[in-house]
Design a protein around this motif. Structure first.
Motif, PDB file in Angstrom:
ATOM      1  N   ASN A 140       0.857  -1.189   0.000  1.00 11.90           N
ATOM      2  CA  ASN A 140       0.000   0.000   0.000  1.00 11.90           C
ATOM      3  C   ASN A 140       0.893   1.238   0.000  1.00 11.90           C
ATOM      4  O   ASN A 140       1.628   1.449  -0.942  1.00 11.90           O
ATOM      5  N   ASP A 141       0.879   2.039   1.055  1.00 15.63           N
ATOM      6  CA  ASP A 141       1.719   3.240   1.108  1.00 15.63           C
ATOM      7  C   ASP A 141       2.983   3.039   1.936  1.00 15.63           C
ATOM      8  O   ASP A 141       3.763   3.975   2.120  1.00 15.63           O
ATOM      9  N   SER A 142       3.214   1.826   2.447  1.00 13.72           N
ATOM     10  CA  SER A 142       4.358   1.545   3.305  1.00 13.72           C
ATOM     11  C   SER A 142       5.514   0.965   2.486  1.00 13.72           C
ATOM     12  O   SER A 142       5.343  -0.012   1.756  1.00 13.72           O
ATOM     13  N   VAL A 143       6.692   1.558   2.620  1.00 16.23           N
ATOM     14  CA  VAL A 143       7.881   1.092   1.897  1.00 16.23           C
ATOM     15  C   VAL A 143       8.647   0.124   2.792  1.00 16.23           C
ATOM     16  O   VAL A 143       9.120   0.491   3.867  1.00 16.23           O
ATOM     17  N   ALA A 144       8.763  -1.136   2.345  1.00 13.30           N
ATOM     18  CA  ALA A 144       9.509  -2.146   3.100  1.00 13.30           C
ATOM     19  C   ALA A 144      10.978  -2.181   2.677  1.00 13.30           C
ATOM     20  O   ALA A 144      11.868  -2.321   3.507  1.00 13.30           O
ATOM     21  N   LEU A 145      11.229  -2.067   1.377  1.00  9.40           N
ATOM     22  CA  LEU A 145      12.588  -2.010   0.835  1.00  9.40           C
ATOM     23  C   LEU A 145      12.634  -0.924  -0.224  1.00  9.40           C
ATOM     24  O   LEU A 145      11.684  -0.772  -0.994  1.00  9.40           O
ATOM     25  N   ASN A 146      13.734  -0.189  -0.271  1.00  9.00           N
ATOM     26  CA  ASN A 146      13.844   0.912  -1.218  1.00  9.00           C
ATOM     27  C   ASN A 146      15.186   0.851  -1.948  1.00  9.00           C
ATOM     28  O   ASN A 146      16.235   1.109  -1.357  1.00  9.00           O
ATOM     29  N   ASP A 147      15.164   0.450  -3.222  1.00 11.20           N
ATOM     30  CA  ASP A 147      16.328   0.475  -4.112  1.00 11.20           C
ATOM     31  C   ASP A 147      17.517  -0.301  -3.535  1.00 11.20           C
ATOM     32  O   ASP A 147      18.618   0.213  -3.406  1.00 11.20           O
ATOM     33  N   VAL A 148      17.297  -1.575  -3.212  1.00 15.50           N
ATOM     34  CA  VAL A 148      18.322  -2.440  -2.626  1.00 15.50           C
ATOM     35  C   VAL A 148      19.063  -3.174  -3.737  1.00 15.50           C
ATOM     36  O   VAL A 148      18.454  -3.797  -4.601  1.00 15.50           O
ATOM     37  N   THR A 149      20.393  -3.096  -3.714  1.00 15.05           N
ATOM     38  CA  THR A 149      21.233  -3.807  -4.671  1.00 15.05           C
ATOM     39  C   THR A 149      22.365  -4.489  -3.913  1.00 15.05           C
ATOM     40  O   THR A 149      23.063  -3.846  -3.143  1.00 15.05           O
ATOM     41  N   PHE A 150      22.512  -5.812  -4.106  1.00  8.87           N
ATOM     42  CA  PHE A 150      23.636  -6.545  -3.527  1.00  8.87           C
ATOM     43  C   PHE A 150      23.789  -7.886  -4.222  1.00  8.87           C
ATOM     44  O   PHE A 150      22.910  -8.354  -4.932  1.00  8.87           O
ATOM     45  N   THR A 151      24.946  -8.510  -4.012  1.00 14.33           N
ATOM     46  CA  THR A 151      25.240  -9.834  -4.537  1.00 14.33           C
ATOM     47  C   THR A 151      25.784 -10.689  -3.405  1.00 14.33           C
ATOM     48  O   THR A 151      26.599 -10.229  -2.608  1.00 14.33           O
ATOM     49  N   VAL A 152      25.320 -11.930  -3.336  1.00 13.03           N
ATOM     50  CA  VAL A 152      25.870 -12.919  -2.410  1.00 13.03           C
ATOM     51  C   VAL A 152      26.444 -14.031  -3.271  1.00 13.03           C
ATOM     52  O   VAL A 152      25.719 -14.650  -4.048  1.00 13.03           O
ATOM     53  N   THR A 153      27.745 -14.259  -3.153  1.00 15.77           N
ATOM     54  CA  THR A 153      28.387 -15.284  -3.970  1.00 15.77           C
ATOM     55  C   THR A 153      28.379 -16.631  -3.258  1.00 15.77           C
ATOM     56  O   THR A 153      28.192 -16.698  -2.037  1.00 15.77           O
ATOM     57  N   ALA A 154      28.565 -17.680  -4.017  1.00 17.94           N
ATOM     58  CA  ALA A 154      28.596 -19.038  -3.470  1.00 17.94           C
ATOM     59  C   ALA A 154      29.659 -19.127  -2.382  1.00 17.94           C
ATOM     60  O   ALA A 154      30.774 -18.629  -2.542  1.00 17.94           O
ATOM     61  N   GLY A 155      29.293 -19.701  -1.252  1.00 17.53           N
ATOM     62  CA  GLY A 155      30.219 -19.878  -0.141  1.00 17.53           C
ATOM     63  C   GLY A 155      30.268 -18.730   0.851  1.00 17.53           C
ATOM     64  O   GLY A 155      30.868 -18.855   1.911  1.00 17.53           O
ATOM     65  N   GLU A 156      29.641 -17.611   0.535  1.00 21.07           N
ATOM     66  CA  GLU A 156      29.619 -16.475   1.458  1.00 21.07           C
ATOM     67  C   GLU A 156      28.633 -16.735   2.586  1.00 21.07           C
ATOM     68  O   GLU A 156      27.593 -17.355   2.383  1.00 21.07           O
ATOM     69  N   PHE A 157      28.940 -16.238   3.763  1.00 26.08           N
ATOM     70  CA  PHE A 157      28.046 -16.285   4.915  1.00 26.08           C
ATOM     71  C   PHE A 157      27.512 -14.883   5.124  1.00 26.08           C
ATOM     72  O   PHE A 157      28.281 -13.927   5.210  1.00 26.08           O
ATOM     73  N   VAL A 158      26.182 -14.742   5.208  1.00 25.50           N
ATOM     74  CA  VAL A 158      25.549 -13.429   5.310  1.00 25.50           C
ATOM     75  C   VAL A 158      24.593 -13.417   6.485  1.00 25.50           C
ATOM     76  O   VAL A 158      23.851 -14.380   6.701  1.00 25.50           O
ATOM     77  N   SER A 159      24.592 -12.331   7.242  1.00 24.92           N
ATOM     78  CA  SER A 159      23.616 -12.107   8.311  1.00 24.92           C
ATOM     79  C   SER A 159      22.763 -10.909   7.930  1.00 24.92           C
ATOM     80  O   SER A 159      23.257  -9.930   7.374  1.00 24.92           O
ATOM     81  N   ILE A 160      21.486 -11.007   8.240  1.00 25.00           N
ATOM     82  CA  ILE A 160      20.570  -9.895   7.983  1.00 25.00           C
ATOM     83  C   ILE A 160      20.169  -9.322   9.338  1.00 25.00           C
ATOM     84  O   ILE A 160      19.541 -10.003  10.137  1.00 25.00           O
ATOM     85  N   VAL A 161      20.563  -8.086   9.590  1.00 23.73           N
ATOM     86  CA  VAL A 161      20.271  -7.430  10.863  1.00 23.73           C
ATOM     87  C   VAL A 161      19.626  -6.078  10.608  1.00 23.73           C
ATOM     88  O   VAL A 161      19.815  -5.472   9.555  1.00 23.73           O
ATOM     89  N   GLY A 162      18.860  -5.617  11.567  1.00 23.95           N
ATOM     90  CA  GLY A 162      18.224  -4.309  11.453  1.00 23.95           C
ATOM     91  C   GLY A 162      17.140  -4.169  12.494  1.00 23.95           C
ATOM     92  O   GLY A 162      16.726  -5.155  13.114  1.00 23.95           O
ATOM     93  N   HIS A 163      16.675  -2.967  12.673  1.00 26.11           N
ATOM     94  CA  HIS A 163      15.640  -2.704  13.664  1.00 26.11           C
ATOM     95  C   HIS A 163      14.299  -3.245  13.183  1.00 26.11           C
ATOM     96  O   HIS A 163      14.131  -3.616  12.013  1.00 26.11           O
TER      97      HIS A 163
END
Length: 69
Positions: free
Chosen positions: A22-45
Motif C-alpha cells: 500500500n503506502d508503506s515502503v519495506a525495501l527501497n532500491d536495494v542492490t547486492f550480490t551474495v556469492t557461493a560460499g559467502e556467509f551473510v547475516s541480515i540485521v536491522g531494527h
C-alpha cells in the motif's frame, strides 16, 4: 560473467529492488550480490525489511520494482 552458471552455482542478486505494501515502503532500491560460499547475516531494527528481504530470497514475495535472481 555467465549469469545462468552463476545462479546454478548459488549466487543471489538483488538489483534495484523495492517493495511497497500500500503506502508503506519495506525495501527501497536495494542492490547486492551474495556469492557461493559467502556467509551473510541480515540485521536491522523492527520494520527495517529483514523478513521481506528473506521472503524475496525464498521467492515467497516478489519485488514491486527491480529484479531478484
Amino acid at each position: 560473467m555467465n549469469l545462468i552458471c552463476d545462479i546454478i552455482n548459488g549466487m543471489i542478486y538483488f538489483n534495484n529492488v523495492s517493495k511497497t505494501y500500500n503506502d508503506s515502503v519495506a525495501l527501497n532500491d536495494v542492490t547486492f550480490t551474495v556469492t557461493a560460499g559467502e556467509f551473510v547475516s541480515i540485521v536491522g531494527h523492527s520494520g527495517a525489511g529483514k523478513t521481506t528481504l528473506t521472503k524475496m530470497i525464498l521467492a515467497d514475495e516478489y519485488p514491486s520494482l527491480g529484479t531478484v535472481f
